[in-house]
Design an enzyme around this catalytic site. Structure first.
Site, PDB file in Angstrom:
ATOM      1  N   PHE A 363       0.814  -1.224   0.000  1.00  0.00           N
ATOM      2  CA  PHE A 363       0.000   0.000   0.000  1.00  0.00           C
ATOM      3  C   PHE A 363       0.842   1.265   0.000  1.00  0.00           C
ATOM      4  CE2 PHE A 363       0.960  -0.360   4.512  1.00  0.00           C
ATOM      5  CZ  PHE A 363       1.107   0.958   4.906  1.00  0.00           C
ATOM      6  N   LYS A 387      -1.410  -7.445  -9.124  1.00  0.00           N
ATOM      7  CA  LYS A 387      -2.356  -7.406  -8.011  1.00  0.00           C
ATOM      8  C   LYS A 387      -2.006  -6.220  -7.123  1.00  0.00           C
ATOM      9  CE  LYS A 387      -2.632  -8.634  -3.879  1.00  0.00           C
ATOM     10  NZ  LYS A 387      -3.556  -7.598  -3.327  1.00  0.00           N
ATOM     11  N   GLU A 390      -5.139  -3.977  -1.843  1.00  0.00           N
ATOM     12  CA  GLU A 390      -6.590  -3.785  -1.689  1.00  0.00           C
ATOM     13  C   GLU A 390      -6.916  -2.523  -0.900  1.00  0.00           C
ATOM     14  OE1 GLU A 390      -5.096  -6.320   1.708  1.00  0.00           O
ATOM     15  OE2 GLU A 390      -4.763  -6.176  -0.460  1.00  0.00           O
ATOM     16  N   LYS A 391      -5.903  -1.896  -0.300  1.00  0.00           N
ATOM     17  CA  LYS A 391      -6.149  -0.683   0.482  1.00  0.00           C
ATOM     18  C   LYS A 391      -6.162   0.581  -0.381  1.00  0.00           C
ATOM     19  CE  LYS A 391      -4.036  -2.652   4.635  1.00  0.00           C
ATOM     20  NZ  LYS A 391      -2.918  -2.558   5.607  1.00  0.00           N
ATOM     21  N   CYS A 495       9.055   1.946   2.798  1.00  0.00           N
ATOM     22  CA  CYS A 495      10.042   0.922   3.122  1.00  0.00           C
ATOM     23  C   CYS A 495      11.435   1.497   3.359  1.00  0.00           C
ATOM     24  CB  CYS A 495      10.087  -0.137   2.025  1.00  0.00           C
ATOM     25  SG  CYS A 495      10.511   0.511   0.395  1.00  0.00           S
ATOM     26  N   GLU A 595       8.647  -3.365  12.620  1.00  0.00           N
ATOM     27  CA  GLU A 595       8.521  -2.257  11.669  1.00  0.00           C
ATOM     28  C   GLU A 595       7.320  -1.405  12.096  1.00  0.00           C
ATOM     29  OE1 GLU A 595       8.096  -1.486   6.836  1.00  0.00           O
ATOM     30  OE2 GLU A 595       7.966  -3.508   7.657  1.00  0.00           O
TER      31      GLU A 595
END
Length: 710
Positions: A363, A387, A390-391, A495, A595
């Site tokens: 995301f 893909k 989904e957020k 990240c 994290e």
């Protein structure tokens, strides 16, 4: 003469195009696709022949030219004209398309794409636009029995349906059928009457159903078509600043996923044989379209992710750099050639695409990560299944629309949605050759284990706990600015965020100015032009960050800047967290081990650079590390002894441009070959070595083949 001819050609009626071939999940979807496209071109289709589970033949429901069955006669007399017409019949239009079921999917082919009649300038010209619905037929029956005349009946029907195009004659026809006891209503399954037909090009089709939903329902892209999923299950995409539902993302069904794989597999042979220069031209056009729509992309990212608009622009630009690199991929795919390895024998190596590849995205970068994956994979000649998260899937779907607009052939890029089930399907599918993944530790380890067990190539960027080592001699203003920007930018949800700062010699000389700079950051909804920090992605993420802060305090850390419980006027329900700084953090604390993925900076103190390097090397999820110093000796020692993939010297986040590879290492990366640069090309291609010898026929009997022994 040339000018007159050109002018005549420009004034000719545009040709009616056949529907683009494609692959469809079911028969009804195929029929709807053909019908909607036909209306956009000025003709109407109907079912000519159908074997429900095997084949459906669709033809044009429009008459054609008169074919004269009599001998030629003198056309100067009225009688001859009358006789010609009575001896003629209306020839059917030759247009015909066929849908066949193959391997569980419906494939559309065009048997004859031509017509023998003019296009409809208005769909109201077609008789189907004048038909009555079943409800209206019942009303006509009731009003006829009540003694109303056809014009009176029509007037009352138009009160509830102002767009009704029927005439009194059509009412008479219905009344005649009613007298015969016939109340059936003929419906065209492929036609939804519209007031006008737009006939510009393949893109000028009717508004798809997924765009008509409120909230918007995110579509799949399968075989070059954006289609609404048949799944009843969906996930709400929430604006983290307002908690409003932006859209709904369906959980792609197994049949739809198989359709996407089938489309990608079928498109691969043609795409791999497409010249690299043609693929590059599509990437050039893709790059141009991204720049054209960058404002829309950035705004969508802010709405779905929450990051400030300026960070959203950086997100898109980071992906655009990879697209620009793909535009020059031909030079990077050049193989090697060795002449005369033996007498008259040459050997050379070439790089070839793998086949169907897939990308599973996180995301935190809704545009950049999809572009990292698909740009290189597709330009190398692979077909791709994406893909998105989904957020925040909106940006990925917008990019897919731009890729199709740029000229990407049907099936080369496909988009599916979902969570665990779709990830399992990607890992298990036998046709999938390679998988790219970016995301959390547990998910990445799972994907790598499951996919590699099936013999697939896998690259997984997982986990991120990046460190900055601050030496006592570092420039204070430059260093603090870098720490604040890299630690809190994007809400810390990236990240390569610098989540940990290790101060050699102690924090005290730095603390006051660090706190002062952190407090200057403005926490606002991302759409505000002066916003530095937007909300975090979800309430669950906010609760996790709160928990890690609290456990750190309970474990002995000192909270020197508290960003909790911040309120943004007008957005009281938003997932806002302000800049938070914890000092006195130890390597044993949960906040250091996990994290955080939020705007939290952890401060540690050591006595020497050796201690700092040891801390960094012992953290298993350290993607990158930076050092801030004015000493070349310290910098050289750091770059030599540090054991991470990305090293920065006086720069906060050591993320290279795409011409260099994104070199994660150790547990932060699972796989053999990294992202971007030459490594990215190596991941999406395989080497083939060819050794060849050519001889003259006359000398073939005398020559002997000598190849070097291994």
């Amino acid at each position: 003469m040339m000018d007159i001819q050109c002018s005549t050609e420009m004034n000719e009626e545009p040709q009616m195009l056949p529907p683009p071939p494609g692959t469809f999940v079911d028969r009804e979807e195929l029929i709807q696709h053909v019908g909607e496209f036909a209306v956009s071109q000025g003709y109407v289709v109907t079912i000519k022949q159908s074997k429900r589970d095997k084949v459906v033949v669709l033809g044009c429901d429009r008459g054609g030219v008169y074919r004269n069955r009599r001998k030629p006669v003198d056309e100067s007399s009225v009688e001859s004209i009358r006789r010609r017409k009575t001896g003629s019949r209306l020839t059917n239009c030759p247009f015909e398309v066929v849908g066949k079921k193959d391997d569980g999917l419906w494939m559309l082919t065009v048997k004859n794409g031509t017509h023998n009649h003019e296009p409809l300038k208005d769909i109201a010209e077609h008789p189907s636009a004048r038909r009555f619905s079943e409800k209206e037929v019942l009303l006509i029956k009731e009003m006829t029995e009540a003694g109303l005349k056809p014009r009176q009946i029509l007037k009352r029907l138009r009160q509830s349906n102002p767009d009704l195009l029927s005439t009194p004659k059509h009412v008479y026809n219905v009344k005649a059928k009613l007298r015969q006891g016939n109340m059936s209503v003929r419906n065209y399954k492929s036609l939804k009457p519209q007031k006008s037909a737009v006939r510009n090009n393949y893109l000028s089709v009717m508004e798809p159903s997924w765009r008509q939903r409120d909230p918007l329902r995110i579509p799949n892209l399968i075989g070059g078509r954006f289609v609404d999923s048949q799944s009843f299950a969906s996930i709400d995409v929430i604006n983290p600043a307002t908690q409003e539902v932006v859209s709904q993302v369906p959980l792609t069904t197994n049949e739809e996923f198989r359709a996407a794989v089938f489309a990608a597999k079928r498109a691969f042979p043609s795409w791999r044989n497409t010249p690299i220069t043609t693929r590059q031209r599509i990437m050039f056009k893709f790059q141009e379209l991204i720049q054209r729509d960058i404002d829309k992309l950035a705004m969508n990212i802010t709405f779905e992710h929450g990051k400030a608009l300026k960070d959203a622009y950086r997100d898109v630009m980071g992906g655009l750099e990879v697209v620009e690199q793909a535009c020059g991929l031909a030079n990077l795919q050049i193989g090697e050639f060795v002449s005369n390895v033996s007498s008259g024998v040459d050997s050379f190596s070439i790089r070839e695409p793998l086949g169907v590849c897939a990308g599973i995205c996180p995301f935190d970068f809704p545009a950049m990560i999809p572009l990292w994956m698909l740009s290189i994979a597709i330009t190398c000649g692979n077909t791709f299944i994406l893909k998105p998260s989904e957020k925040d899937p909106g940006a990925a779907v917008m990019l897919a629309e731009l890729a199709v607009e740029a000229g990407l052939p049907n099936g080369v890029l496909n988009v599916v949605h979902g969570t665990n089930e779709i990830i399992n399907a990607i890992c298990d599918d036998d046709d999938m050759k390679a998988i790219s993944f970016v995301g959390p530790n547990a998910a990445g380890a799972y994907v790598y284990s499951r996919a590699s067990a099936k013999g697939k190539r896998v690259q997984c960027n997982i986990g991120a706990k990046n460190h900055a080592v601050v030496m006592p001699d570092a420039n204070m203003d430059t260093t603090l600015s870098a720490l604040v920007t890299a630690g809190f930018g994007g809400g810390g949800q990236k990240c390569m965020a610098l989540s940990t700062a290790i101060f050699v010699g102690g924090l005290i000389p730095w603390e006051d100015k660090l706190v002062e700079q952190a407090k200057t950051l403005k926490v606002q909804t991302g759409t505000e032009p002066d916003a530095d920090l937007g909300p975090v992605i979800s309430k669950q993420a906010k609760e996790l960050i709160y928990r890690l802060i609290q456990t750190s305090i309970e474990s002995g850390a000192k909270l020197i800047v508290d960003g909790r419980n911040i309120l943004v006027p007008g957005y009281e329900n938003g997932n806002f967290i302000g800049p938070t700084i914890l000092s006195g953090v130890k390597a044993s604390m949960e906040c250091y081990k996990e994290e955080i993925c939020g705007p939290v900076l952890l401060c540690m103190e050591v006595d020497s650079i050796d201690e700092a390097i040891d801390i960094v090397n012992r953290n298993k999820y350290c993607n990158g590390a930076s050092i801030f110093t004015t000493s070349g000796v310290a910098a050289r020692k750091f770059q030599t002894e540090i054991e991470v993939g990305q090293v920065g010297i006086n720069v906060p986040i050591s993320v290279p441009l795409p011409l260099c590879s994104f070199t994660s290492s150790r547990p932060s990366f699972a796989g053999d070959i990294n992202f971007d640069g030459k490594a990215g090309i190596q991941f999406y291609t395989q080497i083939k070595t060819v050794t060849q010898q050519w001889k003259d026929v006359a000398d073939s009997d005398l020559a002997t083949l000598q190849v070097p022994n291994l």
